[in-house]
Design a protein around this motif. Structure first.
Motif, PDB file in Angstrom:
ATOM      1  N   ASN A 213      -0.279   1.681   1.948  1.00 31.42           N
ATOM      2  CA  ASN A 213       0.189   2.168   0.650  1.00 31.42           C
ATOM      3  C   ASN A 213       0.750   0.994  -0.146  1.00 31.42           C
ATOM      4  O   ASN A 213       1.678   0.317   0.304  1.00 31.42           O
ATOM      5  CB  ASN A 213       1.267   3.234   0.855  1.00 31.42           C
ATOM      6  CG  ASN A 213       1.634   3.958  -0.432  1.00 31.42           C
ATOM      7  OD1 ASN A 213       1.765   3.346  -1.491  1.00 31.42           O
ATOM      8  ND2 ASN A 213       1.802   5.267  -0.338  1.00 31.42           N
ATOM      9  N   PRO A 214       0.206   0.725  -1.347  1.00 28.83           N
ATOM     10  CA  PRO A 214       0.675  -0.441  -2.121  1.00 28.83           C
ATOM     11  C   PRO A 214       2.147  -0.371  -2.491  1.00 28.83           C
ATOM     12  O   PRO A 214       2.768  -1.407  -2.758  1.00 28.83           O
ATOM     13  CB  PRO A 214      -0.226  -0.422  -3.370  1.00 28.83           C
ATOM     14  CG  PRO A 214      -0.763   0.977  -3.444  1.00 28.83           C
ATOM     15  CD  PRO A 214      -0.872   1.454  -2.034  1.00 28.83           C
ATOM     16  N   ALA A 215       2.720   0.835  -2.513  1.00 26.57           N
ATOM     17  CA  ALA A 215       4.134   0.969  -2.860  1.00 26.57           C
ATOM     18  C   ALA A 215       5.034   0.267  -1.845  1.00 26.57           C
ATOM     19  O   ALA A 215       6.114  -0.226  -2.204  1.00 26.57           O
ATOM     20  CB  ALA A 215       4.513   2.455  -2.961  1.00 26.57           C
ATOM     21  N   ILE A 216       4.594   0.207  -0.583  1.00 27.31           N
ATOM     22  CA  ILE A 216       5.390  -0.455   0.451  1.00 27.31           C
ATOM     23  C   ILE A 216       5.513  -1.947   0.141  1.00 27.31           C
ATOM     24  O   ILE A 216       6.612  -2.510   0.100  1.00 27.31           O
ATOM     25  CB  ILE A 216       4.763  -0.258   1.846  1.00 27.31           C
ATOM     26  CG1 ILE A 216       4.762   1.223   2.234  1.00 27.31           C
ATOM     27  CG2 ILE A 216       5.505  -1.087   2.893  1.00 27.31           C
ATOM     28  CD1 ILE A 216       6.132   1.823   2.377  1.00 27.31           C
ATOM     29  N   GLY A 217       4.386  -2.594  -0.054  1.00 31.94           N
ATOM     30  CA  GLY A 217       4.390  -4.018  -0.380  1.00 31.94           C
ATOM     31  C   GLY A 217       5.122  -4.305  -1.675  1.00 31.94           C
ATOM     32  O   GLY A 217       5.823  -5.319  -1.794  1.00 31.94           O
ATOM     33  N   LEU A 218       4.986  -3.413  -2.652  1.00 26.72           N
ATOM     34  CA  LEU A 218       5.652  -3.602  -3.941  1.00 26.72           C
ATOM     35  C   LEU A 218       7.167  -3.553  -3.784  1.00 26.72           C
ATOM     36  O   LEU A 218       7.889  -4.387  -4.342  1.00 26.72           O
ATOM     37  CB  LEU A 218       5.177  -2.529  -4.922  1.00 26.72           C
ATOM     38  CG  LEU A 218       5.695  -2.657  -6.362  1.00 26.72           C
ATOM     39  CD1 LEU A 218       5.195  -3.961  -6.977  1.00 26.72           C
ATOM     40  CD2 LEU A 218       5.230  -1.465  -7.200  1.00 26.72           C
TER      41      LEU A 218
END
Length: 506
Positions: A213-218
């Motif tokens: 999930n890109p939200a984690i890295g963001l």
């Protein structure tokens, strides 16, 4: 001070035992349940630096009293959580307030202990402090199991008599502390609290949303960026929240690095061993807590030895020895984990705990000793921020290791039981994700034997990783620390040794 901080240690583990009862009675969502646990840990990590600076500014005794009152008040409110629609928001809010109270209380309490003992006596004093307070972390699940049998609300109310005793003892002992009044750096507070909170939130949610999930890295990237900006801003601030230059003291930086590496293991081992005891061994939550007591038998005894070695010989020998013992203990524990016999593992658990106790007290004490008398709270706030940040990272990374290995093994087991590979992959992903989100807090009575065996093998992989992490900490301590005792001037500052080494090194 031990009574004061006892509440913060107990609450790190006691709540997880009561989660199923809390969710059932208050009808919380799965996300709400996660945040009942995470809100406390998140605010605790985010505000440690503020708590340390506040203690140095207003006085350590005043900060401890404030922290105890806030923590006890929030605990009472958690215990009186109403039923119905406001329950979830109410409980999460006051769990966060608990974390804030703990962040204000802990650095001040540790600073009082440090200030009231001479340099040559601090190792022994803080060994007792960390030994007893750390042991309470293991008591949390055991105590939580018995209190929850009465009512889950009691796990919060138990903090009230502990807080009352702490306040009475503070009034009797009247600890003398020093302070340095200065304006609070709220810009720095916003940056470090936001940076820690965002990245820790990303670590916490990685098991729920998945690393893809890109939200984690963001979240993690934004948090790290804020921390970088914080370091830059603090160097240009007249009265900063943290004196960033303290990291120029070699021993302080190395000890924080050692603490950060070891905390990747120290806090996660409570959660993974509890899950292992309940799922793989089929123990109740109360018996799973007893599993941790063996860890703390070794921890408490070895911390006393390590503290005395610090006073006598300096920090390097006990820190390196402890890291090596912990690495060996986790390695042996991993080898015996798949036997599903606790009697065959108990001495491995004791050895792992002894290694952590041997290194943790000397490392923490030596780091705080590098600060001046008027900066003990700040130094403690830094070390605790590092420790909690690393613990969140460790839970996320090792949790991913556990789930990934468990999913692979479950797939093979389900295929062996007649499912197609596609069906097995889907079912294994579902089972492992449910386990990751429940944290071992659900009923384990109906878990099939193949799942128990696969979970034991997945835990074995986690323990091998823990052994490798502690071996890395041993290398850092061996290379980075210098032998010998630290010197102290009459004013309470470090004395530069005649060899020309930098201040704070001996």
């Amino acid at each position: 001070m031990i009574f004061a901080v006892a509440m913060t240690f107990i609450d790190q583990t006691i709540v997880s035992i009561a989660v199923p009862n809390i969710q059932h009675e208050l009808k919380l969502t799965s996300t709400g349940v996660q945040w009942v646990v995470n809100a406390y840990l998140l605010t605790l990590a985010a505000f440690f630096a503020y708590g340390g600076r506040l203690a140095d500014t207003v006085g350590h005794r005043r900060a401890v009293v404030l922290g105890v009152l806030v923590f006890a008040g929030a605990s009472a409110c958690c215990g009186f959580t109403p039923t119905g629609s406001p329950a979830e928001a109410w409980l999460i809010t006051f769990r966060a307030v608990q974390g804030f109270g703990g962040a204000v209380m802990f650095p001040a309490a540790l600073a009082i202990v440090v200030q009231n003992f001479a340099l040559r006596e601090r190792g022994r004093a803080l060994a007792l402090f960390f030994g007893i307070a750390g042991g309470l972390t293991a008591i949390g699940p055991v105590l939580g199991g018995y209190l929850t049998a009465w009512t889950w609300r009691a796990i919060f109310w138990v903090n009230l008599p502990v807080a009352a005793i702490a306040l009475v003892l503070i009034a009797i002992s009247k600890p003398v502390t020093e302070s340095r009044p200065a304006p609070m750096d709220y810009r720095g507070l916003a940056l470090i609290a936001g940076g820690v909170a965002l990245s820790v939130f990303g670590f916490q949610q990685s098991q729920v949303w998945g690393w893809s999930n890109p939200a984690i890295g963001l979240c993690i990237a934004a948090g790290v960026l804020l921390l970088v900006v914080f370091a830059i801003v603090e160097k240009r601030t007249a009265s900063p929240l943290i004196q960033v230059d303290i990291f120029r003291i070699r021993a302080f930086s190395v000890q924080n690095l050692v603490l950060g590496i070891s905390m990747l293991v120290f806090v996660p081992v409570f959660f993974f061993s509890s899950e292992y005891a309940q799922i793989a061994l089929g123990d109740s939550s109360s018996k799973a807590g007893i599993f941790l007591l063996y860890f703390f038998i070794g921890f408490v005894i070895a911390s006393q030895i390590g503290g005395r070695m610090l006073d006598r010989d300096g920090a390097k020998r006990p820190v390196v020895t402890g890291c090596v013992l912990a690495a060996v203990g986790f390695y042996l524990w991993a080898g015996d984990a798949t036997t599903l016999s606790f009697s065959g593992q108990q001495w491995d658990v004791v050895l792992a705990g002894a290694g952590m106790g041997f290194m943790l007290t000397p490392s923490s004490t030596d780091a705080v000793n590098r600060a001046s008398r008027l900066s003990y709270g700040e130094a403690t706030g830094i070390t605790q921020t590092v420790r909690n940040y690393a613990a969140s990272l460790g839970l996320a990374v090792l949790g991913t290791v556990l789930v990934t290995d468990l999913r692979s093994r479950l797939t093979d087991s389900l295929v062996a039981r007649g499912l197609s590979h596609e069906q097995a992959v889907t079912e294994a992903a579902h089972l492992s994700q449910v386990q990751a989100q429940s944290g071992g807090s659900g009923s384990t009575a109906d878990i099939p034997q193949f799942f128990r065996a696969d979970f034991a093998h997945a835990t074995q992989m986690v323990l091998y990783w823990m052994a490798a992490v502690m071996a890395a900490a041993a290398v850092v301590a061996m290379v980075g620390l210098r032998p010998g005792r630290q010197a102290e001037t009459a004013a309470g500052h470090q004395e530069a040794p005649p060899t020309g080494r930098e201040p704070g090194q001996a």
